[in-house]
Design a protein around this motif. Sequence first.
Motif, PDB file in Angstrom:
ATOM      1  N   ASP A 182     -57.240 -21.547 -57.285  1.00 42.58           N
ATOM      2  CA  ASP A 182     -57.523 -21.129 -58.660  1.00 42.58           C
ATOM      3  C   ASP A 182     -56.279 -20.494 -59.286  1.00 42.58           C
ATOM      4  OD1 ASP A 182     -59.935 -21.794 -57.594  1.00 42.58           O
ATOM      5  OD2 ASP A 182     -61.044 -20.132 -58.461  1.00 42.58           O
ATOM      6  N   TRP A 183     -56.054 -20.766 -60.577  1.00 43.21           N
ATOM      7  CA  TRP A 183     -54.930 -20.129 -61.263  1.00 43.21           C
ATOM      8  C   TRP A 183     -55.222 -20.010 -62.752  1.00 43.21           C
ATOM      9  CZ3 TRP A 183     -54.499 -25.439 -61.650  1.00 43.21           C
ATOM     10  CH2 TRP A 183     -53.873 -25.966 -62.788  1.00 43.21           C
ATOM     11  N   TYR A 184     -54.440 -19.159 -63.407  1.00 40.82           N
ATOM     12  CA  TYR A 184     -54.539 -18.959 -64.849  1.00 40.82           C
ATOM     13  C   TYR A 184     -53.155 -18.604 -65.365  1.00 40.82           C
ATOM     14  CZ  TYR A 184     -54.634 -14.144 -63.256  1.00 40.82           C
ATOM     15  OH  TYR A 184     -54.325 -12.972 -62.629  1.00 40.82           O
ATOM     16  N   ASP A 185     -52.972 -18.696 -66.678  1.00 43.69           N
ATOM     17  CA  ASP A 185     -51.677 -18.335 -67.249  1.00 43.69           C
ATOM     18  C   ASP A 185     -51.838 -18.119 -68.745  1.00 43.69           C
ATOM     19  OD1 ASP A 185     -49.037 -17.678 -67.297  1.00 43.69           O
ATOM     20  OD2 ASP A 185     -48.318 -19.570 -66.458  1.00 43.69           O
ATOM     21  N   VAL A 186     -50.939 -17.320 -69.304  1.00 44.78           N
ATOM     22  CA  VAL A 186     -50.855 -17.077 -70.741  1.00 44.78           C
ATOM     23  C   VAL A 186     -49.397 -17.290 -71.130  1.00 44.78           C
ATOM     24  CG1 VAL A 186     -51.158 -15.412 -72.605  1.00 44.78           C
ATOM     25  CG2 VAL A 186     -52.744 -15.418 -70.665  1.00 44.78           C
ATOM     26  N   ASP A 227     -58.088 -25.180 -61.297  1.00 42.41           N
ATOM     27  CA  ASP A 227     -58.613 -25.030 -59.942  1.00 42.41           C
ATOM     28  C   ASP A 227     -58.211 -26.250 -59.135  1.00 42.41           C
ATOM     29  OD1 ASP A 227     -59.968 -24.489 -57.642  1.00 42.41           O
ATOM     30  OD2 ASP A 227     -61.973 -24.568 -58.503  1.00 42.41           O
ATOM     31  N   VAL A 228     -57.420 -26.035 -58.085  1.00 39.32           N
ATOM     32  CA  VAL A 228     -57.051 -27.110 -57.167  1.00 39.32           C
ATOM     33  C   VAL A 228     -58.123 -27.198 -56.086  1.00 39.32           C
ATOM     34  CG1 VAL A 228     -55.328 -27.945 -55.525  1.00 39.32           C
ATOM     35  CG2 VAL A 228     -54.603 -26.788 -57.614  1.00 39.32           C
ATOM     36  N   MET A 229     -58.729 -28.368 -55.941  1.00 38.00           N
ATOM     37  CA  MET A 229     -59.742 -28.550 -54.906  1.00 38.00           C
ATOM     38  C   MET A 229     -59.093 -28.446 -53.526  1.00 38.00           C
ATOM     39  SD  MET A 229     -62.194 -28.882 -56.901  1.00 38.00           S
ATOM     40  CE  MET A 229     -62.535 -29.363 -58.598  1.00 38.00           C
ATOM     41  N   GLY A 230     -59.812 -27.876 -52.587  1.00 36.42           N
ATOM     42  CA  GLY A 230     -59.269 -27.704 -51.247  1.00 36.42           C
ATOM     43  C   GLY A 230     -59.038 -26.233 -50.949  1.00 36.42           C
ATOM     44  N   ARG A 231     -58.554 -25.978 -49.728  1.00 36.14           N
ATOM     45  CA  ARG A 231     -58.420 -24.606 -49.251  1.00 36.14           C
ATOM     46  C   ARG A 231     -57.084 -24.405 -48.564  1.00 36.14           C
ATOM     47  NH1 ARG A 231     -62.416 -21.288 -51.291  1.00 36.14           N
ATOM     48  NH2 ARG A 231     -64.362 -22.427 -51.391  1.00 36.14           N
ATOM     49  N   GLY A 232     -56.706 -23.156 -48.467  1.00 37.71           N
ATOM     50  CA  GLY A 232     -55.571 -22.776 -47.652  1.00 37.71           C
ATOM     51  C   GLY A 232     -54.239 -22.829 -48.368  1.00 37.71           C
ATOM     52  N   VAL A 233     -53.186 -22.735 -47.568  1.00 40.43           N
ATOM     53  CA  VAL A 233     -51.831 -22.658 -48.098  1.00 40.43           C
ATOM     54  C   VAL A 233     -51.483 -23.906 -48.895  1.00 40.43           C
ATOM     55  CG1 VAL A 233     -49.403 -22.479 -47.454  1.00 40.43           C
ATOM     56  CG2 VAL A 233     -51.102 -21.115 -46.235  1.00 40.43           C
ATOM     57  N   ARG A 234     -51.958 -25.069 -48.453  1.00 40.12           N
ATOM     58  CA  ARG A 234     -51.624 -26.312 -49.151  1.00 40.12           C
ATOM     59  C   ARG A 234     -52.141 -26.297 -50.584  1.00 40.12           C
ATOM     60  NH1 ARG A 234     -49.871 -31.067 -47.231  1.00 40.12           N
ATOM     61  NH2 ARG A 234     -50.184 -32.938 -48.487  1.00 40.12           N
ATOM     62  N   ALA A 235     -53.400 -25.882 -50.769  1.00 44.57           N
ATOM     63  CA  ALA A 235     -53.963 -25.816 -52.117  1.00 44.57           C
ATOM     64  C   ALA A 235     -53.199 -24.808 -52.965  1.00 44.57           C
ATOM     65  CB  ALA A 235     -55.444 -25.450 -52.048  1.00 44.57           C
ATOM     66  N   ALA A 236     -52.828 -23.672 -52.371  1.00 47.75           N
ATOM     67  CA  ALA A 236     -52.072 -22.666 -53.121  1.00 47.75           C
ATOM     68  C   ALA A 236     -50.696 -23.198 -53.524  1.00 47.75           C
ATOM     69  CB  ALA A 236     -51.927 -21.397 -52.281  1.00 47.75           C
ATOM     70  N   ALA A 237     -50.064 -23.976 -52.636  1.00 46.01           N
ATOM     71  CA  ALA A 237     -48.746 -24.528 -52.959  1.00 46.01           C
ATOM     72  C   ALA A 237     -48.833 -25.538 -54.099  1.00 46.01           C
ATOM     73  CB  ALA A 237     -48.139 -25.171 -51.718  1.00 46.01           C
ATOM     74  N   VAL A 238     -49.850 -26.399 -54.062  1.00 48.81           N
ATOM     75  CA  VAL A 238     -50.044 -27.367 -55.155  1.00 48.81           C
ATOM     76  C   VAL A 238     -50.313 -26.630 -56.459  1.00 48.81           C
ATOM     77  CG1 VAL A 238     -51.522 -29.229 -56.010  1.00 48.81           C
ATOM     78  CG2 VAL A 238     -50.807 -29.208 -53.629  1.00 48.81           C
ATOM     79  N   MET A 239     -51.134 -25.575 -56.377  1.00 48.95           N
ATOM     80  CA  MET A 239     -51.416 -24.772 -57.565  1.00 48.95           C
ATOM     81  C   MET A 239     -50.135 -24.213 -58.174  1.00 48.95           C
ATOM     82  SD  MET A 239     -51.458 -21.277 -58.443  1.00 48.95           S
ATOM     83  CE  MET A 239     -51.914 -20.351 -56.993  1.00 48.95           C
ATOM     84  N   GLY A 240     -49.230 -23.706 -57.328  1.00 48.50           N
ATOM     85  CA  GLY A 240     -47.985 -23.149 -57.833  1.00 48.50           C
ATOM     86  C   GLY A 240     -47.131 -24.183 -58.541  1.00 48.50           C
ATOM     87  N   GLN A 241     -47.099 -25.395 -57.999  1.00 52.88           N
ATOM     88  CA  GLN A 241     -46.315 -26.452 -58.650  1.00 52.88           C
ATOM     89  C   GLN A 241     -46.921 -26.846 -59.997  1.00 52.88           C
ATOM     90  OE1 GLN A 241     -44.738 -29.562 -55.760  1.00 52.88           O
ATOM     91  NE2 GLN A 241     -46.263 -28.561 -54.466  1.00 52.88           N
ATOM     92  N   LEU A 242     -48.252 -26.926 -60.064  1.00 52.64           N
ATOM     93  CA  LEU A 242     -48.894 -27.284 -61.326  1.00 52.64           C
ATOM     94  C   LEU A 242     -48.686 -26.193 -62.371  1.00 52.64           C
ATOM     95  CD1 LEU A 242     -52.250 -28.897 -60.147  1.00 52.64           C
ATOM     96  CD2 LEU A 242     -50.220 -30.047 -61.031  1.00 52.64           C
ATOM     97  N   ARG A 243     -48.788 -24.938 -61.952  1.00 51.47           N
ATOM     98  CA  ARG A 243     -48.603 -23.846 -62.911  1.00 51.47           C
ATOM     99  C   ARG A 243     -47.173 -23.852 -63.465  1.00 51.47           C
ATOM    100  NH1 ARG A 243     -46.710 -18.427 -62.228  1.00 51.47           N
ATOM    101  NH2 ARG A 243     -47.129 -17.295 -64.151  1.00 51.47           N
ATOM    102  N   THR A 244     -46.196 -24.083 -62.595  1.00 51.70           N
ATOM    103  CA  THR A 244     -44.810 -24.147 -63.066  1.00 51.70           C
ATOM    104  C   THR A 244     -44.625 -25.301 -64.043  1.00 51.70           C
ATOM    105  OG1 THR A 244     -44.044 -23.211 -60.965  1.00 51.70           O
ATOM    106  CG2 THR A 244     -42.419 -24.355 -62.309  1.00 51.70           C
TER     107      THR A 244
END
Length: 555
Positions: A227-231, A245-262
């Motif tokens: 899950d992520w948000y931004d302003v 919200d990136v489907m999935g769990r763990g470090v991999r989902a968090a890493a994908v989330m970071g790339q999408l947010r950037t």
Amino acid sequence: MNFTRWSARLPGTQRRAAARDDRSSVPAARAECARPETVTVLPDGEAEAPTVTPGPGPGLEALSAREILGQLPAPVALLHGADHRVTYVNEAYETAFGPRPTGAPAADAMPELVELSLLPLLDQVLRSGTPRTVKSRKVLGGGSYTVTCTPVAASGTESEGGVLVYATDVTDHADAAERLRTSERRHRETAVTLQRSLLPQELEQPDDLRIAATYQPGGTDAAVGGDWYDVITLGAGRTALVIGDVMGRGVRAAAVMGQLRTAVRAYARLDLPPHEVLQLLDGLASEIDASQIATCVYAVHDPNEGRLVYASAGHLPILVCDEDGVIHRAEDPTGPPLGTGGWIHTSGTIGLPPGSTAVLYTDGLVERRSEDIDEGVAALERALSGAKGSPQVVCDRLIRSLGVTADHDDDVAVLVVQHPARTGSDAELFHNASLELLGGIEAAPRARAFATGVLTSWRFPVELCDLGVLAASELVANSLQHGTPPMRLGLRRTDRRLIIEVTDGDDHLPRRRRAEPADEAGRGISIVATIASSWGSRRTPGGGKAVWCEFALPQ
């Protein structure tokens, strides 16, 4: 001691006889006393199979309880009476905990029972006559034991009963389980730390909006999600709001989330319409990881329009509560999640007038295994209609109303956006003024006179007024030379900045370039970029463009 409950496994019982009669089964291993084998020789010289006649086994009277318990490899103790006096401990018990004096109360003579918190359990077993088991409890010496307490009745007497304590050493299993828990805890902490570091450490606060956000990872038994948000402030008073919200769990989902947010922040700087941002994200999500699917809402707020322009990729609808408590739900258009490809996203609008509150959220807030997700969204609408106060207060209230606790089984992200209704002295800090640029070249002096009059009426310092008039003149001149009608000059002040914006009907975006000394033109944008705090341009819906600049007000 009463051994009848073990009788089903002793020789001579009906269970054994039934097993012997069932020739399709493999008989259990057993020890029996047998008479000598009798072998019969047949006339043709062959020997008939030997016949074994089983003899009677030893009686129960021949079995000694002390002998049996003494040979057990597990610690065993027999306690008697209401004060649990020590009656017997076997050799394994003495090896594990040391010798124990016979006749002494367990509370005094057996400190290990205190360490295992077994004394209350002994009382309960003695009163109820029901066995009880406690699993993997630790003693101060470091060992772990699973202990079963069984009631024992003294047959043939009127004396008090007792309790048989049977302990199993599970230290190796407990240590392995603890190592596994430690490893999982470290893995989870790594994922949570990674995810929190990728989320905004401090939310940007636009002039016209009040914003708060909450992120809560799932409980300790749940892996961290994406899950992520931004302003993102876009300039000229416009603000982009994002939640995904990136489907999935763990470090991999968090890493994908970071790339999408950037990527969202990079695309937002292009000041594209929401559906074009999602279109770019859709292709990027497939390239990052084709197996990861993500949902996302990207919305843009323009204070001059009083609404949110948004696009959704499979995400839950934005909710807006107006000043009267009426809930509005953003419906279509909603496309498929990011990473699926083959879809043309479109933008929609929902009103966000002064006094209203918008909520963007992930499915962890409203989704429950026992009910349909629409029921969760309806519950969120009811909670939002009665939520008052600052954005952070509204965030906390929504979390509580939807029953989200520290043990929640999914990540939750909530973004609350308020467009405050300003009155009195606060309203005096926010003004808008605009002028339609009609005619030809004669529009330039009218624009300068208009800007001078407006900035003077807003009581800006003389230096700021002069800079503002210069910037307005250059933007208008650039639009008159390179743009097409309709043209418009807009001035806006907030409590923190002065915004000057010129729109026209041509969609060619200007760029800053270096003018040669002999050039008579090409310096306007460079002048604006030099004197203003920031500047930019964007294409407007329906064709055309807007070019703007900002000046920070003295505090």
